[in-house]
Write a protein that holds these residues in place. Structure first.
Motif, short mmCIF file in Angstrom:
data_model
loop_
_atom_site.label_atom_id
_atom_site.label_comp_id
_atom_site.label_asym_id
_atom_site.label_seq_id
_atom_site.Cartn_x
_atom_site.Cartn_y
_atom_site.Cartn_z
N ASN A 330 0.93 -1.38 -0.10
CA ASN A 330 -0.05 -0.18 0.00
C ASN A 330 0.89 1.29 0.02
N ASP A 331 2.21 1.15 0.27
CA ASP A 331 2.94 2.42 0.20
C ASP A 331 3.16 2.84 -1.06
N ASP A 332 3.21 1.83 -2.08
CA ASP A 332 3.47 1.96 -3.57
C ASP A 332 2.58 1.07 -4.24
N PRO A 333 1.19 1.13 -4.28
CA PRO A 333 0.30 0.16 -4.90
C PRO A 333 0.29 0.23 -6.36
N LYS A 334 -0.03 -0.71 -6.94
CA LYS A 334 0.05 -0.80 -8.40
C LYS A 334 -0.87 -1.53 -8.94
N PRO A 335 -2.01 -0.67 -9.45
CA PRO A 335 -3.29 -1.21 -9.83
C PRO A 335 -3.30 -2.10 -11.03
N TYR A 336 -4.02 -2.92 -11.18
CA TYR A 336 -4.03 -3.83 -12.33
C TYR A 336 -5.23 -3.45 -13.28
N VAL A 337 -4.73 -3.41 -14.50
CA VAL A 337 -5.52 -2.75 -15.49
C VAL A 337 -6.35 -3.79 -16.43
N TRP A 338 -7.39 -3.92 -16.52
CA TRP A 338 -8.14 -4.75 -17.15
C TRP A 338 -8.45 -4.33 -18.51
N THR A 339 -7.94 -5.11 -19.65
CA THR A 339 -7.98 -4.55 -20.98
C THR A 339 -8.85 -5.24 -21.82
N LYS A 340 -9.21 -6.52 -21.72
CA LYS A 340 -10.24 -7.30 -22.73
C LYS A 340 -11.73 -6.84 -22.31
#
Length: 361
Positions: A330-340
């Motif tokens: 949570n200090d450096d979160p990386k959201p996942y990006v849904w593409t399909k």
């Protein structure tokens, strides 16, 4: 400037028969089968953009193989020979290797190895390996698969994917699930550190010290995770986690929750709690479709980066390690990006089902 008019494709009966055989025969390389489909659709008068859309590919390869066929006919659909030593293995021998690999098994094994195939067809192991690599064949590998039988599969896919691609305003979208029965395991001897030329080594056996269950909610937009650890994973623990989410999400925002169909998510106690908290909206994934819940990807990272090679002498140590990992995330979160899109997913599944049916028949 070069003309943008697509080349006209006219097929002879022999060419059409050969192209259709390449598309139907499951021993054909997938690349060759795709090229054959491109030419067949071109012969029907479809434009390059229409062919690309129907086959789920980009326009450049459609243009390339259409033009190659017009110029070189069937021979043009094969890969261009690379410079180097001339081939010493004919097409008939290559086809024999491919057919045997896909349609037969050895007498004393469930799948072919390069050694067994080399003995069977009279080639070297290296030659067999080159043929397999050229056609993407890997007899030593196997993967698990499962198709959902949920009668509302299409509707649920469209609902969840639509939420990912176009989340509602003044709302937070949370992907929720639990990773249950995480074991606190300690090796029977100290883990030996990595040395030059020697990997890290650990004993194959271990001591169990109990289990813990992690509830996690992944924020679709920020990538931050709300986590809670419990000794068990019942409806009462899930209700407590919903209360944790209620306190963590600012008032005034709706809460859209993506989750699976576990029975603990649908008990009367949960239904009553949801009725008392109308800002919570549940979106269920289809059965046997955990791949649709983005928090599963986060669980996979937790497993590979922290749990898989960790050692914990107690559940307390395990929980402390998990909490520390969540804080670091949570200090450096990386959201996942849904593409399909939902249409792309459903089309891909339909193609896969078609391939399964062809191979079965």
């Amino acid at each position: 400037m070069p003309s943008s008019t697509a080349a006209v494709v006219v097929l002879s009966d022999e060419e059409r028969d050969q192209l259709e055989r390449w598309t139907r025969r499951r021993t054909s390389a997938q690349a060759l089968a795709l090229r054959a489909r491109i030419v067949l659709l071109a012969a029907e008068g479809l434009k390059n953009t229409e062919i690309a859309e129907r086959l789920g590919v980009s326009r450049p390869p459609v243009t390339k193989w259409r033009n190659r066929f017009v110029e070189h006919r069937l021979d043009g659909l094969s890969d261009v020979p690379r410079p180097g030593r001339p081939r010493t293995i004919g097409d008939e021998k290559v086809e024999e290797v491919i057919v045997k690999t896909l349609e037969t098994t050895p007498k004393d094994a469930t799948h072919w190895s390069t050694r067994l195939m080399a003995t069977e067809v009279g080639l070297s192991r290296e030659a067999v390996g080159r043929i397999w690599r050229a056609f993407g064949l890997q007899p030593h590998r196997t993967e698990a698969w499962k198709l959902s039988r949920d009668p509302q599969f299409v509707e649920k896919v469209r609902d969840v994917v639509g939420l990912y691609l176009d989340p509602p305003e003044r709302a937070v979208v949370l992907c929720v699930d639990e990773k249950s029965q995480i074991q606190a395991l300690d090796r029977t001897a100290p883990i030996l550190p990595m040395l030059p030329g020697t990997p890290q080594r650990a004993t194959h056996d271990y001591k169990r010290s109990g289990t813990s269950s992690l509830y996690a909610a992944l924020d679709l937009t920020t990538g931050k995770v709300i986590g809670a650890l419990h000794a068990r994973h019942r409806a009462i623990e899930f209700k407590r986690f919903l209360q944790t989410i209620e306190h963590a999400v600012p008032a005034g925002l709706d809460v859209h929750v993506v989750l699976d169909n576990s029975s603990t998510h649908k008990t009367p106690a949960i239904q009553r709690w949801l009725a008392a908290h109308p800002r919570f909206v549940l979106h269920f994934t289809p059965t046997s479709s955990s791949w649709l819940n983005l928090v599963e990807r986060w669980f996979a990272q937790l497993t590979t980066k922290k749990l898989q090679r960790g050692a914990h002498r107690s559940v307390r140590d395990l929980n402390a390690d998990i909490r520390a990992w969540i804080e670091t995330w949570n200090d450096d979160p990386k959201p996942y990006v849904w593409t399909k899109t939902a249409d792309q997913i459903l089309t891909s599944i339909a193609r896969y089902c078609e391939r399964i049916n062809v191979s079965r028949h």
